[in-house]
Scaffold this active site. Structure first.
Site, PDB file in Angstrom:
ATOM      1  N   LYS A 178     -11.988 -16.219 -77.217  1.00 39.62           N
ATOM      2  CA  LYS A 178     -11.979 -17.543 -76.829  1.00 39.62           C
ATOM      3  C   LYS A 178     -11.696 -17.616 -75.305  1.00 39.62           C
ATOM      4  O   LYS A 178     -10.763 -17.345 -74.735  1.00 39.62           O
ATOM      5  CB  LYS A 178     -10.786 -18.196 -77.377  1.00 39.62           C
ATOM      6  CG  LYS A 178     -10.712 -19.535 -77.786  1.00 39.62           C
ATOM      7  CD  LYS A 178     -11.001 -20.593 -76.842  1.00 39.62           C
ATOM      8  CE  LYS A 178      -9.424 -20.711 -75.749  1.00 39.62           C
ATOM      9  NZ  LYS A 178      -9.749 -21.486 -74.734  1.00 39.62           N
ATOM     10  N   GLU A 253      -0.949 -10.256 -70.782  1.00 42.63           N
ATOM     11  CA  GLU A 253      -0.779 -10.142 -69.405  1.00 42.63           C
ATOM     12  C   GLU A 253      -0.650 -11.255 -68.703  1.00 42.63           C
ATOM     13  O   GLU A 253      -1.657 -12.419 -68.856  1.00 42.63           O
ATOM     14  CB  GLU A 253      -2.466  -9.680 -69.086  1.00 42.63           C
ATOM     15  CG  GLU A 253      -2.946  -8.624 -69.406  1.00 42.63           C
ATOM     16  CD  GLU A 253      -2.390  -7.321 -68.977  1.00 42.63           C
ATOM     17  OE1 GLU A 253      -1.532  -7.022 -68.119  1.00 42.63           O
ATOM     18  OE2 GLU A 253      -2.984  -6.031 -69.368  1.00 42.63           O
ATOM     19  N   CYS A 287      -3.633 -13.421 -60.824  1.00 43.67           N
ATOM     20  CA  CYS A 287      -2.289 -12.966 -61.524  1.00 43.67           C
ATOM     21  C   CYS A 287      -1.581 -12.118 -60.599  1.00 43.67           C
ATOM     22  O   CYS A 287      -0.333 -11.963 -60.364  1.00 43.67           O
ATOM     23  CB  CYS A 287      -2.342 -12.303 -62.952  1.00 43.67           C
ATOM     24  SG  CYS A 287      -3.631 -10.986 -62.914  1.00 43.67           S
ATOM     25  N   GLU A 383       5.616 -18.721 -59.741  1.00 44.90           N
ATOM     26  CA  GLU A 383       4.281 -18.515 -59.647  1.00 44.90           C
ATOM     27  C   GLU A 383       3.628 -20.019 -59.025  1.00 44.90           C
ATOM     28  O   GLU A 383       3.629 -20.919 -59.861  1.00 44.90           O
ATOM     29  CB  GLU A 383       3.539 -17.965 -60.733  1.00 44.90           C
ATOM     30  CG  GLU A 383       2.027 -17.425 -60.550  1.00 44.90           C
ATOM     31  CD  GLU A 383       1.604 -17.079 -61.766  1.00 44.90           C
ATOM     32  OE1 GLU A 383       1.415 -17.587 -62.950  1.00 44.90           O
ATOM     33  OE2 GLU A 383       0.985 -15.871 -61.750  1.00 44.90           O
TER      34      GLU A 383
HETATM   35  P1  NAD Z   1      -3.328 -20.849 -70.000  1.00 47.00           P
HETATM   36  O1  NAD Z   1      -1.945 -19.950 -70.510  1.00 47.00           O
HETATM   37  O2  NAD Z   1      -3.114 -22.129 -69.799  1.00 47.00           O
HETATM   38  O3  NAD Z   1      -4.499 -20.434 -70.670  1.00 47.00           O
HETATM   39  C1  NAD Z   1      -5.117 -19.060 -70.791  1.00 47.00           C
HETATM   40  C2  NAD Z   1      -6.093 -19.283 -71.939  1.00 47.00           C
HETATM   41  O4  NAD Z   1      -5.126 -19.630 -73.107  1.00 47.00           O
HETATM   42  C3  NAD Z   1      -7.161 -20.168 -72.036  1.00 47.00           C
HETATM   43  O5  NAD Z   1      -8.389 -19.725 -72.700  1.00 47.00           O
HETATM   44  C4  NAD Z   1      -6.617 -21.168 -72.687  1.00 47.00           C
HETATM   45  O6  NAD Z   1      -7.360 -21.989 -73.519  1.00 47.00           O
HETATM   46  C5  NAD Z   1      -5.715 -20.394 -73.814  1.00 47.00           C
HETATM   47  N1  NAD Z   1      -4.634 -21.346 -74.740  1.00 47.00           N
HETATM   48  C6  NAD Z   1      -3.912 -22.369 -74.283  1.00 47.00           C
HETATM   49  N2  NAD Z   1      -3.017 -22.729 -74.992  1.00 47.00           N
HETATM   50  C7  NAD Z   1      -3.183 -21.990 -76.035  1.00 47.00           C
HETATM   51  C8  NAD Z   1      -2.486 -21.797 -77.227  1.00 47.00           C
HETATM   52  N3  NAD Z   1      -1.558 -22.627 -77.703  1.00 47.00           N
HETATM   53  N4  NAD Z   1      -2.587 -20.879 -78.074  1.00 47.00           N
HETATM   54  C9  NAD Z   1      -3.931 -19.920 -77.810  1.00 47.00           C
HETATM   55  N5  NAD Z   1      -4.471 -20.073 -76.648  1.00 47.00           N
HETATM   56  C10 NAD Z   1      -4.027 -21.225 -76.050  1.00 47.00           C
HETATM   57  O7  NAD Z   1      -3.163 -20.138 -68.340  1.00 47.00           O
HETATM   58  P2  NAD Z   1      -4.396 -20.294 -67.526  1.00 47.00           P
HETATM   59  O8  NAD Z   1      -3.717 -21.480 -66.485  1.00 47.00           O
HETATM   60  O9  NAD Z   1      -5.679 -20.410 -67.867  1.00 47.00           O
HETATM   61  O10 NAD Z   1      -4.378 -19.206 -66.469  1.00 47.00           O
HETATM   62  C11 NAD Z   1      -3.359 -19.103 -65.456  1.00 47.00           C
HETATM   63  C12 NAD Z   1      -2.288 -17.920 -65.738  1.00 47.00           C
HETATM   64  O11 NAD Z   1      -2.898 -16.673 -66.123  1.00 47.00           O
HETATM   65  C13 NAD Z   1      -1.493 -17.661 -64.578  1.00 47.00           C
HETATM   66  O12 NAD Z   1      -0.172 -17.783 -65.203  1.00 47.00           O
HETATM   67  C14 NAD Z   1      -1.699 -16.068 -64.228  1.00 47.00           C
HETATM   68  O13 NAD Z   1      -0.751 -15.493 -63.536  1.00 47.00           O
HETATM   69  C15 NAD Z   1      -2.277 -15.870 -65.590  1.00 47.00           C
HETATM   70  N6  NAD Z   1      -3.057 -14.730 -65.608  1.00 47.00           N
HETATM   71  C16 NAD Z   1      -2.783 -13.421 -65.866  1.00 47.00           C
HETATM   72  C17 NAD Z   1      -3.582 -12.346 -65.636  1.00 47.00           C
HETATM   73  C18 NAD Z   1      -2.997 -10.914 -65.978  1.00 47.00           C
HETATM   74  O14 NAD Z   1      -3.901  -9.972 -66.105  1.00 47.00           O
HETATM   75  N7  NAD Z   1      -1.503 -10.539 -65.801  1.00 47.00           N
HETATM   76  C19 NAD Z   1      -4.828 -12.464 -65.451  1.00 47.00           C
HETATM   77  C20 NAD Z   1      -5.193 -13.637 -64.915  1.00 47.00           C
HETATM   78  C21 NAD Z   1      -4.499 -14.655 -65.195  1.00 47.00           C
END
Ligand code: NAD
Length: 481
Positions: A178, A253, A287, A383
């Site tokens: 997804k 992650e 991240c 963050e």
């Molecule tokens: P997000 O959590 O909003 O979304 C991430 C993914 O989760 C998207 O595909 C989204 O559609 C999905 N999602 C959202 N709600 C969901 C739910 N209830 N159930 C299942 N899936 C759901 O995060 P974002 O804003 O897209 O990304 C930014 C965040 O990701 C930052 O906090 C960043 O630090 C983190 N990040 C971490 C890493 C790592 O490797 N540690 C890498 C990249 C980003």
């Protein structure tokens, strides 16, 4: 977008490109201009059901019967195809995510590298024999989980697909992906290349859609056996709760507030490019971005001044202009970052890029360096996910470690010092999944296990370690007298 050769408004399920069951779509925006540039499928729980069933069938069928070396060969072929299309993938990512072209191309190259790495490792993962009681032969088998779910954010779609899907397929799992609603074109392009490379139908399924709909349906689905989630802490907690209900393993992650700790004896000429780049790369939406720079007080003013010079010179532009910094991903993210910057009014703006003549609708913010913060300041604790860094002075090792460890996160850190003994002490004392000494990020490091502690998550991806995460261990104890 002229680079596209596939229908962006479809899901890939069981080897077929299909319209989402509900018939819905979601608009796509170019972050550089804010213009609507297309639409993606709005997948729902029904599509997730079909994708999980297709993955299960592939796992029980053609994909499950594919020998490890052939899985590896296929991944390496796919890696080669990705490399050949690196410029095209970069152009797609630049339009979809707003990432400057060179940075987007580096992501495509990293995706290829993950496929090579995990392709090469596919037939090198094995169990052990265990000495046991007389009359027994005991050994362990490393087996795939079965159907794995993968939820990916918008900041590094290609790299995160590479490290997560690459390792899962190499170990024989069938995957349901997804992608993020704000950035799923390269996921679709990748899936189409995988079909062209000969990946059996159902081994990789892709259902774009909203997190609360397709994402939640996937994480709560009783037919998946492992979930790999990369994203925000809040969503990660929801994903872990859903995984708990199905009692399946989960790799999280999440975010970070990663420090670089600069001691007075550091080689500043070597450190400076890393200090700044680690904060502004991908417009700070990383991240493992280094958003806190801790500097020993005797060289604090010098570091602030030299970082500020770099900030003032940063060039911000459209992704196709391929400058130092592009736009943020969305209007929403721009609002979040601007909100954080408003909390920096009690700090000194030491350096700031000038925004030139940019498209009105684009999601731009001026990269900003704040100085004079304490470790407790909001900008040093939360963050931001934008091109904003804070510089914090410290006095001596003990205080440096206390500040470095003084957030809820623990993803990445670096230590800049010439003292070998201090390097070793700090590497042990800092709470993080990766500690770099006299560098930051090790150029991506496909081979290096990666993951967090604390609110940065748990479990490891990347490197050989991911192969353990995407397999389960079976012990066989045979009594033969
Ligand atoms: P997000 O959590 O909003 O979304 C991430 C993914 O989760 C998207 O595909 C989204 O559609 C999905 N999602 C959202 N709600 C969901 C739910 N209830 N159930 C299942 N899936 C759901 O995060 P974002 O804003 O897209 O990304 C930014 C965040 O990701 C930052 O906090 C960043 O630090 C983190 N990040 C971490 C890493 C790592 O490797 N540690 C890498 C990249 C980003």
């Amino acid at each position: 977008m002229k680079e596209l050769w596939f229908d962006t408004a479809k899901c890939l399920i069981g080897g077929e490109w299909t319209a989402p069951a509900g018939g819905g779509t979601l608009p796509l925006y170019d972050p550089s201009t804010g213009a609507e540039i297309g639409a993606i499928a709005r997948g729902t729980a029904q599509d997730i059901d079909a994708a999980v069933a297709a993955a299960e069938a592939a796992y029980r069928g053609a994909w499950g019967q594919t020998p490890a070396f052939e899985r590896g060969r296929l991944l390496m072929k796919l890696g080669q195809m990705v490399l050949e299309k690196a410029d095209v993938l970069a152009a797609i990512e630049a339009a979809d995510v707003g990432k400057p072209l060179k940075q987007a191309r580096a992501d495509a190259v990293a995706l290829a590298r993950y496929l090579e790495f995990y392709g090469g490792a596919a037939d090198k993962l094995h169990g052990q024999t265990i000495p046991f009681l007389d009359g027994y032969t005991v050994y362990t088998l490393r087996e795939p989980h079965g159907v794995t779910g993968h939820i990916v954010p918008w900041n590094y779609p290609m790299q995160i697909i590479g490290r997560s899907i690459g390792a899962a397929l190499a170990t024989g799992n069938a995957c349901v992906l997804k992608p993020a609603e704000d950035a799923c074109l390269t996921a679709l392009a990748f899936a189409d290349l995988a079909l062209q490379a000969g990946l059996p139908a159902g081994a990789l399924n892709v259902v774009p859609g909203l997190g609360a709909e397709a994402g939640a349906a996937l994480t709560g689905h009783p037919g998946i056996h492992h979930i790999s989630f990369t994203g925000s802490v809040g969503t990660g907690i929801a994903v872990q709760k859903a995984a708990a209900d199905n009692v399946i393993p989960v790799t999280l992650e999440l975010g970070g507030k990663s420090p670089q700790v600069v001691f007075a004896d550091a080689d500043l000429d070597a450190a400076l490019p890393f200090l700044v780049n680690a904060g502004i790369q991908n417009c700070g939406q990383t991240c493992s971005a280094s958003s806190r720079i801790l500097v020993e007080r005797s060289r604090y003013d010098e570091v602030v001044a030299r970082m500020a010079e770099r900030y003032d010179a940063l060039r911000v532009g459209r992704a196709v202009d391929d400058l130092d910094v592009g736009p943020l991903i969305s209007a929403r993210q721009k609002g979040i970052v601007a909100g954080f910057m408003d909390h920096g009014t009690d700090l000194e703006v030491a350096g700031q890029a000038t925004l030139g003549d940019l498209p009105d609708g684009g999601y731009y913010v001026a990269p900003t360096l704040f100085a004079g913060a304490t470790g407790a300041h909001k900008l040093a604790q939360e963050e931001i996910f934008g091109p904003v860094q804070v510089v914090i002075p410290f006095e001596g090792e003990e205080e440096a470690v206390a500040i470095a460890n003084g957030t809820d996160y623990g993803l990445v850190a670096s230590v800049w010092t010439d003292s070998g003994a201090r390097q070793m002490r700090l590497a042990k004392a800092i709470r993080a999944g990766q500690v770099f000494i006299n560098n930051y990020g090790a150029a991506g490091g496909v081979e290096l296990p990666f993951g967090g502690t604390g609110k940065s998550g748990h479990g490891r991806e990347k490197g050989f370690e991911a192969l353990y995460a995407f397999t389960t261990l079976k012990t066989v104890a045979a009594y033969h007298g």
